[in-house]
Design a protein around this motif. Structure first.
Motif, PDB file in Angstrom:
ATOM      1  N   GLN A  53      30.421  78.956  29.713  1.00  0.00           N
ATOM      2  CA  GLN A  53      30.146  80.484  29.919  1.00  0.00           C
ATOM      3  C   GLN A  53      29.091  81.092  29.058  1.00  0.00           C
ATOM      4  O   GLN A  53      29.001  80.541  27.910  1.00  0.00           O
ATOM      5  CB  GLN A  53      31.638  80.827  29.514  1.00  0.00           C
ATOM      6  N   GLU A  54      28.427  81.742  29.645  1.00  0.00           N
ATOM      7  CA  GLU A  54      27.439  82.677  28.797  1.00  0.00           C
ATOM      8  C   GLU A  54      27.966  83.599  27.702  1.00  0.00           C
ATOM      9  O   GLU A  54      28.973  84.420  27.777  1.00  0.00           O
ATOM     10  CB  GLU A  54      26.661  83.741  29.912  1.00  0.00           C
ATOM     11  N   PRO A  55      27.416  83.460  26.575  1.00  0.00           N
ATOM     12  CA  PRO A  55      28.125  84.232  25.450  1.00  0.00           C
ATOM     13  C   PRO A  55      27.653  85.580  25.531  1.00  0.00           C
ATOM     14  O   PRO A  55      26.631  85.850  26.089  1.00  0.00           O
ATOM     15  CB  PRO A  55      27.546  83.585  23.953  1.00  0.00           C
ATOM     16  N   LEU A  56      28.322  86.570  25.032  1.00  0.00           N
ATOM     17  CA  LEU A  56      27.970  87.986  25.051  1.00  0.00           C
ATOM     18  C   LEU A  56      26.827  88.170  24.363  1.00  0.00           C
ATOM     19  O   LEU A  56      25.790  89.090  24.571  1.00  0.00           O
ATOM     20  CB  LEU A  56      29.144  88.695  24.682  1.00  0.00           C
ATOM     21  N   ASP A  57      26.660  87.588  23.134  1.00  0.00           N
ATOM     22  CA  ASP A  57      25.311  87.780  22.321  1.00  0.00           C
ATOM     23  C   ASP A  57      24.179  87.029  22.793  1.00  0.00           C
ATOM     24  O   ASP A  57      24.295  85.796  22.822  1.00  0.00           O
ATOM     25  CB  ASP A  57      25.522  87.521  20.690  1.00  0.00           C
ATOM     26  N   TRP A  58      23.128  87.741  23.251  1.00  0.00           N
ATOM     27  CA  TRP A  58      22.171  86.763  23.940  1.00  0.00           C
ATOM     28  C   TRP A  58      21.280  85.798  23.017  1.00  0.00           C
ATOM     29  O   TRP A  58      20.336  85.023  23.433  1.00  0.00           O
ATOM     30  CB  TRP A  58      20.960  87.865  24.430  1.00  0.00           C
ATOM     31  N   GLN A  59      21.414  86.068  21.621  1.00  0.00           N
ATOM     32  CA  GLN A  59      20.758  84.974  20.786  1.00  0.00           C
ATOM     33  C   GLN A  59      21.775  83.850  20.567  1.00  0.00           C
ATOM     34  O   GLN A  59      21.349  82.935  19.861  1.00  0.00           O
ATOM     35  CB  GLN A  59      20.688  85.711  19.320  1.00  0.00           C
ATOM     36  N   GLN A  60      22.990  83.769  21.061  1.00  0.00           N
ATOM     37  CA  GLN A  60      23.790  82.669  20.962  1.00  0.00           C
ATOM     38  C   GLN A  60      23.414  81.375  21.837  1.00  0.00           C
ATOM     39  O   GLN A  60      23.031  81.764  22.782  1.00  0.00           O
ATOM     40  CB  GLN A  60      25.213  83.121  20.898  1.00  0.00           C
ATOM     41  N   PRO A  61      23.745  80.437  21.301  1.00  0.00           N
ATOM     42  CA  PRO A  61      23.401  79.170  22.177  1.00  0.00           C
ATOM     43  C   PRO A  61      24.086  79.129  23.413  1.00  0.00           C
ATOM     44  O   PRO A  61      25.322  79.517  23.456  1.00  0.00           O
ATOM     45  CB  PRO A  61      23.688  78.034  21.171  1.00  0.00           C
ATOM     46  N   ARG A  62      23.433  78.561  24.331  1.00  0.00           N
ATOM     47  CA  ARG A  62      24.026  78.446  25.798  1.00  0.00           C
ATOM     48  C   ARG A  62      23.361  77.116  26.233  1.00  0.00           C
ATOM     49  O   ARG A  62      21.882  76.905  26.022  1.00  0.00           O
ATOM     50  CB  ARG A  62      24.137  79.581  26.710  1.00  0.00           C
ATOM     51  N   PRO A  63      23.673  76.402  27.354  1.00  0.00           N
ATOM     52  CA  PRO A  63      22.697  75.590  28.037  1.00  0.00           C
ATOM     53  C   PRO A  63      21.566  76.106  28.587  1.00  0.00           C
ATOM     54  O   PRO A  63      21.676  76.956  29.032  1.00  0.00           O
ATOM     55  CB  PRO A  63      23.641  74.890  29.309  1.00  0.00           C
ATOM     56  N   THR A  64      20.330  75.621  28.050  1.00  0.00           N
ATOM     57  CA  THR A  64      19.058  75.869  28.563  1.00  0.00           C
ATOM     58  C   THR A  64      18.183  75.235  29.288  1.00  0.00           C
ATOM     59  O   THR A  64      18.339  73.739  28.980  1.00  0.00           O
ATOM     60  CB  THR A  64      18.315  76.441  27.191  1.00  0.00           C
ATOM     61  N   LEU A  65      17.366  75.657  30.310  1.00  0.00           N
ATOM     62  CA  LEU A  65      16.630  74.829  31.241  1.00  0.00           C
ATOM     63  C   LEU A  65      15.271  74.837  31.005  1.00  0.00           C
ATOM     64  O   LEU A  65      14.625  76.061  30.678  1.00  0.00           O
ATOM     65  CB  LEU A  65      16.866  75.394  32.534  1.00  0.00           C
ATOM     66  N   PHE A  66      14.588  73.722  30.661  1.00  0.00           N
ATOM     67  CA  PHE A  66      12.909  73.825  30.410  1.00  0.00           C
ATOM     68  C   PHE A  66      12.395  72.941  31.403  1.00  0.00           C
ATOM     69  O   PHE A  66      12.918  71.649  31.285  1.00  0.00           O
ATOM     70  CB  PHE A  66      12.750  73.516  28.948  1.00  0.00           C
ATOM     71  N   VAL A  67      11.481  73.092  32.031  1.00  0.00           N
ATOM     72  CA  VAL A  67      10.824  72.384  33.190  1.00  0.00           C
ATOM     73  C   VAL A  67       9.400  71.989  32.950  1.00  0.00           C
ATOM     74  O   VAL A  67       8.494  72.800  32.686  1.00  0.00           O
ATOM     75  CB  VAL A  67      10.924  72.905  34.482  1.00  0.00           C
ATOM     76  N   ARG A  68       9.180  70.623  32.963  1.00  0.00           N
ATOM     77  CA  ARG A  68       7.885  70.416  32.899  1.00  0.00           C
ATOM     78  C   ARG A  68       7.414  69.162  33.853  1.00  0.00           C
ATOM     79  O   ARG A  68       8.181  67.975  33.846  1.00  0.00           O
ATOM     80  CB  ARG A  68       7.430  69.907  31.404  1.00  0.00           C
ATOM     81  N   ASP A  69       6.576  69.329  34.563  1.00  0.00           N
ATOM     82  CA  ASP A  69       6.387  68.394  35.653  1.00  0.00           C
ATOM     83  C   ASP A  69       7.436  68.184  36.584  1.00  0.00           C
ATOM     84  O   ASP A  69       7.937  69.110  37.009  1.00  0.00           O
ATOM     85  CB  ASP A  69       5.650  67.117  35.007  1.00  0.00           C
ATOM     86  N   HIS A  70       7.777  66.893  36.735  1.00  0.00           N
ATOM     87  CA  HIS A  70       8.927  66.681  37.653  1.00  0.00           C
ATOM     88  C   HIS A  70      10.332  66.207  36.714  1.00  0.00           C
ATOM     89  O   HIS A  70      11.367  65.903  37.176  1.00  0.00           O
ATOM     90  CB  HIS A  70       8.615  65.259  38.510  1.00  0.00           C
ATOM     91  N   ILE A  71      10.224  66.643  35.504  1.00  0.00           N
ATOM     92  CA  ILE A  71      11.612  66.499  34.644  1.00  0.00           C
ATOM     93  C   ILE A  71      12.150  67.748  34.360  1.00  0.00           C
ATOM     94  O   ILE A  71      11.368  68.704  33.861  1.00  0.00           O
ATOM     95  CB  ILE A  71      10.907  65.721  33.333  1.00  0.00           C
ATOM     96  N   ALA A  72      13.120  68.180  34.473  1.00  0.00           N
ATOM     97  CA  ALA A  72      14.064  68.979  34.014  1.00  0.00           C
ATOM     98  C   ALA A  72      14.746  68.832  32.618  1.00  0.00           C
ATOM     99  O   ALA A  72      15.489  67.984  32.755  1.00  0.00           O
ATOM    100  CB  ALA A  72      14.947  69.714  35.173  1.00  0.00           C
ATOM    101  N   TYR A  73      14.551  69.282  31.547  1.00  0.00           N
ATOM    102  CA  TYR A  73      15.162  69.147  30.356  1.00  0.00           C
ATOM    103  C   TYR A  73      16.293  70.205  30.174  1.00  0.00           C
ATOM    104  O   TYR A  73      16.075  71.302  30.483  1.00  0.00           O
ATOM    105  CB  TYR A  73      14.155  69.202  29.243  1.00  0.00           C
ATOM    106  N   VAL A  74      17.430  69.766  29.878  1.00  0.00           N
ATOM    107  CA  VAL A  74      18.679  70.577  29.783  1.00  0.00           C
ATOM    108  C   VAL A  74      19.552  70.290  28.551  1.00  0.00           C
ATOM    109  O   VAL A  74      19.713  69.327  28.098  1.00  0.00           O
ATOM    110  CB  VAL A  74      19.501  70.532  31.206  1.00  0.00           C
ATOM    111  N   SER A  75      19.687  71.442  27.896  1.00  0.00           N
ATOM    112  CA  SER A  75      20.346  71.388  26.522  1.00  0.00           C
ATOM    113  C   SER A  75      21.887  71.430  26.803  1.00  0.00           C
ATOM    114  O   SER A  75      22.274  72.347  27.512  1.00  0.00           O
ATOM    115  CB  SER A  75      19.731  72.394  25.331  1.00  0.00           C
ATOM    116  N   GLU A  76      22.653  70.999  26.096  1.00  0.00           N
ATOM    117  CA  GLU A  76      24.320  71.266  25.913  1.00  0.00           C
ATOM    118  C   GLU A  76      24.584  71.258  24.716  1.00  0.00           C
ATOM    119  O   GLU A  76      25.102  70.520  24.010  1.00  0.00           O
ATOM    120  CB  GLU A  76      24.866  69.752  26.893  1.00  0.00           C
ATOM    121  N   PRO A  77      24.534  72.635  24.224  1.00  0.00           N
ATOM    122  CA  PRO A  77      25.027  72.908  22.740  1.00  0.00           C
ATOM    123  C   PRO A  77      26.461  72.314  22.179  1.00  0.00           C
ATOM    124  O   PRO A  77      26.699  72.014  21.268  1.00  0.00           O
ATOM    125  CB  PRO A  77      24.842  74.288  22.613  1.00  0.00           C
ATOM    126  N   GLY A  78      27.325  72.461  23.250  1.00  0.00           N
ATOM    127  CA  GLY A  78      28.603  72.338  22.886  1.00  0.00           C
ATOM    128  C   GLY A  78      28.733  71.036  22.673  1.00  0.00           C
ATOM    129  O   GLY A  78      29.844  70.418  21.770  1.00  0.00           O
TER     130      GLY A  78
END
Length: 399
Positions: free
Chosen positions: A340-365
């Motif tokens: 679930q997206e946290p109320l504070d935009w500065q708080q961690p949440r899964p994030t998507l970064f794409v480069r070429d054919h690879i999608a990098y996804v963080s899972e802070p929890g």
């Protein structure tokens, strides 16, 4: 993913070793003995990280190998920090309390180059130029990212907005500079400057202007609270949202597609709106399509694939691969647990970064980072990090 990374000697490490020897001598050790040990000690060189990724955490930065996801170095850096590609194959821009700092991610060290100013904001790469917008001063800095190579601050173009505001700017291939208009209280639209910073176009029909993206054919869009504003071939075109309040504040473009991917929010009173619809804006026809994904997402959920695919990481843990032409979700790739997206935009949440054919996804929890092949939908590799991460980025050359 297989860009060549230049390997350089880490002279700073050698100097640090020498300094350490001198300090030890001051503590009572025989100076000649300490000097001899320093000379006999093997010289260390930085092992360049391949296609580095940089993730922020509470207290610093992680630099990781882009292929193996192996943690190469932890850099202490207090405060809330943000990261963006600098536009070449070695550097990343880190937004800190004092301004933009240039990190040589390949060598895992700060270069000393800094663009000082309060509230460093958006970073844009386009047509071989990188553009920084400092919200607290309204200053725009434009430079060629290849000029970062020597470790000295590049000679570049500067422009200062009439008033400081949360803005963004982008330089086009013909030298025109598009920059947002606004104040700390109100943002209204955008203007375009020629190579000499003389204003040539202006449009103030974009309330709450936020974010930018560039599509195929160098159509540039900025988001509004009632649609998007497109600048193409020297003219502005407004694309209205189907709702009176239809905010498109975050967009992602692709050189492989004339269609932009945007978010879409309709509740101006919400403390935090969790939208389930995304917008697809055709810059050739000036038409806007809404697609309901059946799951919410955050501002760090949007990306584009190598062939122009629209990518959205949902709070259901699924990476949605969307055909921008039809709006059809062609593939659903499970990547992380539901979140679930946290109320504070500065708080961690899964994030998507794409480069070429690879999608990098963080899972802070889970303190995890995943690499997913967009074409096959397979999870290539995953790693568990010492601490939960927040922002995620990396080097991206060739813009």
């Amino acid at each position: 993913m297989n860009k060549q990374i230049r390997t350089r000697a880490c002279t700073g490490t050698a100097l640090a070793l020498a300094a350490s020897a001198v300090l030890t001598a001051c503590g009572g050790e025989d100076t000649s003995s300490a000097t001899a040990k320093a000379k006999d000690a093997p010289r260390t060189k930085a092992v360049a990280v391949k296609d580095p990724l940089v993730a922020t955490f509470d207290g610093g930065l992680y630099v990781l190998d882009g292929e193996s996801l192996k943690l190469a170095k932890t850099i202490a850096l207090p405060g809330f920090n943000r990261v963006n590609p600098a536009g070449d194959d070695s550097h990343v821009l880190v937004s800190t309390d004092s301004g933009f700092r240039v990190l040589n991610a390949a060598e895992q060290t700060f270069t000393g180059i800094e663009y000082k100013g309060a509230k460093p904001g958006h970073v844009v790469q386009h047509a071989g130029k990188t553009v920084l917008f400092t919200d607290g001063t309204g200053e725009v800095n434009v430079f060629d990212p290849d000029d970062l190579e020597g470790g000295k601050k590049p000679q570049g173009r500067t422009y200062t907005s009439a008033e400081p505001h949360h803005g963004v700017a982008i330089e086009l291939s013909n030298g025109e500079l598009l920059s947002t208009l606004g104040t700390e209280e109100k943002r209204t639209g955008a203007l375009v400057l020629d190579k000499n910073n003389k204003e040539i176009k202006r449009n103030e029909h974009c309330p709450g202007v936020h974010g930018e993206s560039a599509a195929q054919g160098e159509a540039v869009a900025v988001g509004c609270e009632d649609g998007v504003l497109i600048y193409k071939d020297g003219e502005f075109t407004k694309v209205d949202a189907p709702d009176d309040y239809g905010r498109i504040g975050n967009q992602r473009g692709s050189d492989a597609s004339p269609i932009l991917l945007g978010d879409y929010k309709t509740d101006p009173e919400a403390e935090l709106e969790r939208p389930t619809r995304i917008s697809l804006i055709d810059t050739e026809t000036a038409k806007l399509r809404l697609v309901d994904l059946g799951t919410s997402y955050s501002f760090r959920s949007l990306g584009r694939g190598p062939h122009g695919e629209a990518l959205v990481l949902g709070t259901n843990g699924i990476l949605h691969v969307i055909d921008p032409e039809t709006g059809k979700v062609e593939k659903k790739i499970p990547v992380v647990d539901e979140w679930q997206e946290p109320l504070d935009w500065q708080q961690p949440r899964p994030t998507l970064f794409v480069r070429d054919h690879i999608a990098y996804v963080s899972e802070p929890g889970k303190r995890k980072l995943h690499a997913v092949d967009i074409a096959s939908g397979e999870k290539v590799t995953s790693v568990t990090l010492p601490k939960s991460t927040n922002e995620l980025s990396g080097v991206v050359a060739g813009h």
